[in-house]
Design an enzyme around this catalytic site. Structure first.
Site, mmCIF file in Angstrom:
data_model
loop_
_atom_site.group_PDB
_atom_site.id
_atom_site.type_symbol
_atom_site.label_atom_id
_atom_site.label_comp_id
_atom_site.label_asym_id
_atom_site.label_seq_id
_atom_site.Cartn_x
_atom_site.Cartn_y
_atom_site.Cartn_z
ATOM 1 N N ASP A 27 -47.943 -21.330 28.301
ATOM 2 C CA ASP A 27 -47.715 -22.205 27.147
ATOM 3 C C ASP A 27 -47.085 -21.379 26.015
ATOM 4 O O ASP A 27 -47.553 -20.279 25.710
ATOM 5 C CB ASP A 27 -49.044 -22.810 26.697
ATOM 6 C CG ASP A 27 -48.858 -24.004 25.765
ATOM 7 O OD1 ASP A 27 -49.356 -25.082 26.092
ATOM 8 O OD2 ASP A 27 -48.223 -23.845 24.701
ATOM 9 N N ASN A 83 -54.304 -34.474 29.414
ATOM 10 C CA ASN A 83 -54.297 -35.612 28.497
ATOM 11 C C ASN A 83 -53.378 -36.720 28.993
ATOM 12 O O ASN A 83 -52.268 -36.442 29.447
ATOM 13 C CB ASN A 83 -53.818 -35.164 27.113
ATOM 14 C CG ASN A 83 -54.680 -34.048 26.532
ATOM 15 O OD1 ASN A 83 -55.883 -34.032 26.723
ATOM 16 N ND2 ASN A 83 -54.044 -33.113 25.850
ATOM 17 N N GLN A 90 -51.857 -36.667 24.408
ATOM 18 C CA GLN A 90 -50.661 -36.313 25.168
ATOM 19 C C GLN A 90 -49.451 -36.328 24.229
ATOM 20 O O GLN A 90 -49.251 -37.316 23.513
ATOM 21 C CB GLN A 90 -50.435 -37.302 26.333
ATOM 22 C CG GLN A 90 -49.276 -36.895 27.241
ATOM 23 C CD GLN A 90 -49.097 -37.814 28.453
ATOM 24 O OE1 GLN A 90 -49.729 -38.869 28.564
ATOM 25 N NE2 GLN A 90 -48.216 -37.411 29.355
ATOM 26 N N HIS A 96 -48.895 -32.947 32.801
ATOM 27 C CA HIS A 96 -49.157 -31.508 32.793
ATOM 28 C C HIS A 96 -50.643 -31.257 32.657
ATOM 29 O O HIS A 96 -51.371 -32.065 32.101
ATOM 30 C CB HIS A 96 -48.369 -30.790 31.698
ATOM 31 C CG HIS A 96 -48.569 -31.312 30.308
ATOM 32 N ND1 HIS A 96 -48.037 -32.518 29.886
ATOM 33 C CD2 HIS A 96 -49.234 -30.801 29.248
ATOM 34 C CE1 HIS A 96 -48.362 -32.715 28.613
ATOM 35 N NE2 HIS A 96 -49.102 -31.690 28.203
ATOM 36 N N HIS A 98 -53.376 -28.356 31.438
ATOM 37 C CA HIS A 98 -53.585 -27.105 30.713
ATOM 38 C C HIS A 98 -54.686 -26.310 31.398
ATOM 39 O O HIS A 98 -55.739 -26.863 31.718
ATOM 40 C CB HIS A 98 -54.073 -27.378 29.280
ATOM 41 C CG HIS A 98 -53.095 -28.085 28.418
ATOM 42 N ND1 HIS A 98 -52.247 -27.436 27.564
ATOM 43 C CD2 HIS A 98 -52.830 -29.407 28.265
ATOM 44 C CE1 HIS A 98 -51.515 -28.318 26.915
ATOM 45 N NE2 HIS A 98 -51.844 -29.523 27.322
#
Ligand code: ZN
Length: 133
Positions: A27, A83, A90, A96, A98
């Site tokens: 990230d 999310n 989101q 995606h 995390h």
């Protein structure tokens, strides 16, 4: 879509793992050291549009990454956060996941206040959700 471009290497990024279906990147605005994102190479807006095979595969990748982080970063734990929908936080509408390594004294705040529900309410919700499965 920015995550389509990152997952398919149309934009250079920091890839830590890749297979035929997924790319795992670091990230760019990490919550902690090693915060990674698991991105499907195909575009899915969110969990609702994902097929079963891809859904099963995403967790296999998560397990691999989690084990590697434990081994290499020495994190004491990690959170998996995924999310769906703006209300859930989101911000990029390409599915995606995390993976956030956790360290003593970090400033990550993932939590909620436990609520209350009576037995009737829980039973009603059980019936409602089960009917949709
Ligand atoms: Zn996309």
């Amino acid at each position: 879509c920015i995550f389509c471009k990152l997952a398919n290497k149309d934009i250079p990024t920091n890839i830590i793992y890749e297979d035929e279906k997924f790319t795992v990147i670091l990230d760019a605005s990490p919550a902690t050291k090693g915060h990674a994102l698991i991105l499907p190479k195909n575009h899915f807006d969110d969990i609702y549009s994902m097929d079963d095979a891809t859904a099963a595969h995403v967790f296999q990748v998560a397990v691999k990454v989690a084990k590697a982080m434990k081994e290499t970063l020495g994190c004491e734990g990690l959170n998996i956060v995924q999310n769906n929908g703006e209300i859930a936080g989101q911000t990029v509408f390409h599915f995606h996941m995390h993976i956030i390594p956790r360290y003593k004294g970090d400033t990550v705040n993932i939590g909620w206040t436990p609520g209350k529900a009576d037995a009737d309410e829980i039973n009603e919700l059980k019936e409602k959700i089960a009917a949709g499965l």
